[in-house]
Design a protein around this motif. Structure first.
Motif: not given
Length: 310
Positions: A205-210, A221-223, A228-229, A233-235
């Protein structure tokens, strides 16, 4: 002014927007959210108003520049007004002014928000909030041109006014086909980023919305701590890179697809765009490395991420 055509196209736009709310409703149903009824009511109201507007007037293909300007101006206002309904009916943003602001920020990919604690907002609303970025990234009116062939010749007037830059590129002879090619590119970039974020073990879900917020170049963001949550580094690099890729003129991707590499490399807009980003990231990294971080790689990462979000 051909008022009948303007009102009918705006009605079609609202019908499209109502359909675009359905995925958010499905998300709300899947997570058994408290916002299900808010989306149902919003979809019904938006559909009814759109149906009345689209069926009450005759369509004329003689749409000129002034009709295109009118459709774009009122189209964004109507889309933002009806797009704010889920926020209001769900109670996530009780104030209509604040809900309208949040929706305008979404559709225009501004990224400003009035929500203090985004983590308590229902998932359906969070999905819709980020989805407005994705819709607005290409333009809801360009989307309408792509899927509604009834716009005919006048579609170019809408596309020309809606598109950024002094001269929009007509990739295909028919503007409807141009819009579809642009959206195909948009879909490919979206799917590719989703896959790469999943590789980085971000929740689905986080992947879709970001991804919606990145490809639309908005940044929702949803955080509360944003990206940063995830402490990854990869993300950071994936989202930052796709933010840059999404800011490139999409007609250049079509040129790459056609094998016209020299045309892309020599493109002055692209070279200036990448040059400004590279120079700014380097200067900011050098500055914060000496004053805050004292670890150049970390300073470079954060400078890169912060700058491309601007």
């Amino acid at each position: 002014m051909v008022y009948g055509s303007v009102i009918r196209i705006l009605g079609n736009l609202l019908l499209v927007e109502a359909a675009l709310m359905i995925p958010s409703l499905l998300v709300s149903i899947y997570y058994d959210g408290s916002d299900k009824m808010a989306f149902i009511i919003s979809i019904i109201i938006t559909s009814l108003v759109g149906l009345i507007m689209s069926k009450s007037f005759k369509f004329s293909k003689g749409i000129k520049a002034r009709e295109g300007l009118t459709i774009v101006a009122f189209g964004w206002i109507l889309a933002s007004f009806f797009g704010s309904l889920p926020f209001i009916f769900s109670g996530s943003i009780p104030s209509w002014v604040d809900a309208f602001f949040e929706t305008v920020s979404g559709f225009t990919t501004t990224g400003a928000t009035i929500i203090d604690n985004v983590e308590v907002v229902p998932k359906g609303i969070l999905f819709w909030r980020s989805f407005t970025h994705w819709i607005g990234g290409m333009g809801i009116l360009v989307f309408t041109v792509a899927i509604l062939p009834t716009l005919g010749v006048g579609g170019f007037q809408i596309f020309k006014v809606e598109s950024p830059g002094p001269q929009p590129d007509r990739i295909a002879p028919r503007i409807k086909d141009t819009a579809k090619i642009l959206y195909m590119t948009y879909f490919v970039i979206t799917i590719l980023q989703i896959v790469l974020l999943l590789v980085g073990k971000m929740p689905f879900f986080d992947t879709i919305v970001h991804t919606f917020g990145t490809v639309g170049t908005g940044g929702f963001s949803i955080n509360n701590a944003s990206v940063g949550a995830y402490n990854s580094t990869y993300i950071h690099l994936v989202i930052g890179t796709f933010m840059i890729l999404s800011g490139v003129n999409f007609s250049l991707y079509y040129s790459l697809f056609k094998g016209r590499w020299k045309e892309v490399i020599k493109n002055e807009e692209l070279r200036l765009y990448l040059g400004i980003i590279s120079m700014a990231v380097l200067l900011i990294a050098l500055n914060i490395n000496t004053t805050i971080y004292h670890r150049f790689w970390l300073a470079l990462r954060d400078a890169f991420f912060k700058w491309v979000l601007l």
